[in-house]
Structures are given as structure tokens and as C-alpha cells.
Design an enzyme around this catalytic site. Sequence first.
Site: not given
Length: 314
Positions: A87, A118
Site C-alpha cells: 500500500e 514458519e
Amino acid sequence: MPVRSKWQSLPTEQINPATLAIDKLAPADIVEGMLNEDRKMLDAVRREKERISVGIEIITQALRKNGRVIFVGAGTSGRLGVLESAEMPPTFGTSPDLVQAIMAGGRGAILRAREGVEDNYEEGARSINRLRPTKRDIVIGVSASGMTQFVRGALTRARRAGSKIIFVTCDPRTELQTFVDLTIAPAVGPEVIAGSTRLKAGTATKMVLNMLTTAAMIRIGKTYGNLMVDVQMGSEKLKDRARRIITIVTGLEYEDADKLLRRAHWNVKAAIVMQKSGAGYQKALARLRHAHDFVRDAIGEDVEERLKELLKVG
């Protein structure tokens, strides 16, 4: 002897006493229960406001010295970092290289969960090593549990490179507090569904990351008042926003704002300076550089009274 899990004591893994029978509730009651928990989450974020403010200043100083911001995370935490990174260019006109994100499992894991990745400490280190972090950069590790090995591997490698480290987690007791420069840890408590950190933990993390990036961008001149003057014209909606910003700041009619923006190569800041000072495009850019990219300083005018008048009219 009972087997103990290293995760069972984490705040995000606890059972929430307020939602024990949630599977028996009507939809409206489930919504009410979730809203009640989110109110607690807001208080938890508010308690971290001083640490968030420190983080904003750390990021601001790095950006002023041409450093980068690099988010690192896995699962929901990783996706939130990717969202912040994505963004920044359209909202604040930044280079895609300025704010980046590393997601455990790569781009494919953004849309489809790859939970096992992860746990790979070494891959975390390798992933950030590809970006060649330096002492000018800020690396923001994001892990609701505070235990994600991928994130730890990345932060360890970044620390060796001299980067400053901010760690955003929902476990205030994380042992990484002694390893990083700043820990921001909203204590959101147990989730509505035990262990589902896409809920309160995810929302709290999103709020913290929003504050860190938005406030840092404001601090380096990316807004004029609360107007998005570094907006990039990637769509008709954003072009319309640019025209409206020009009309608000300069008083020009909508069509004249469009003409001015075209002369300014769709650079909203330059257009404002051109109209207010009578300067041409290149001189407007020079004035902005001299003012460290702050429109307010480049034209020597505040915008608040103009905005207040418009609000009264509306």
C-alpha cells in the site's frame, strides 16, 4: 508424567472463558461476543502507544537517512506485513524498494496457507539475506506468538548486518525483548476461538503496523494537513482525488485543477507549489527539495483553515 508443550503457555493459545459455549450461540450473540473481545483489543493497543511512538521515530529517522523498512512474518502476521508494503507506493508515492515484506513460504503463501514454513529458522535468515540489509535499514519482525522461527532467523541475520530491529508481537513476555531495539506487544489475551490469531491478535497487529507506517510517512512530508498529496495516479479514482486535492488547496475549479496537474506531470505537490508561487514545474520541484519535500514549508501556508471552511460548507 504429562507432556508439556512449549506453546501451551502462550497468551494467544489460552482458552477464553468468555466464549466457552460459543458454538451454541445465535449469530447475533457471537457477534456481540466478538465485539466485546475487540474492545479489549483496542485497550491493549492503546497501552502500547508510547512504544508505538518510539517506533515511529525510529522508522522516520531511518527513512530520512535513505534506509528501508522491511517486514518479516509468517501466516497472518506475514500477510499483514505484505499489505503494508503493497500500500505504500500508491498511497504515499514511495519506491517499491523503500518498504518491503518477506513472507514465509514466498508469494504463494500469501494466498494459500503453508503453515510448516514458519518453523524454518535458516530460511528466514536466507530470505532476508537476499535483500542485503544494512545498518541504515529497519527490520520489523511480526509474530503474534513471539516464537516464529522463520522470523527469528531473519531478525538474527538482520542484527548481524547492523539493522535496527522492531518486534511486533502479542506476547508481552517474549524473550526477544533483550535481542531487539524495540518490542511492541499489545496484550490482547485469549482469542474467541483458542489460538486463532487472525482475530484479535491480527487486528491489533494491523493497527500497530498502520500507525508505524502512516505516522512515519506523515513525518517525512507525505501529507499536507491530512491530504494525500503524494498520491500516485494509478486509477481514475486516484486521479479524481488528485484533482479534488488541488481544488481544496488552491481554490481552482475542477477542470482547471486537471490542467494544472497535467502541466505538473500529475505531481500533486508540484502542482500546489506552482499555483501558489507562480513557479514553473522545475522551480516548484526545487522549492520542494529545499523544503525537504514538505508542501507546508515550500509554500509557507497552513491548510487547516481552508479545510475547516470546507467542512462548514459541507
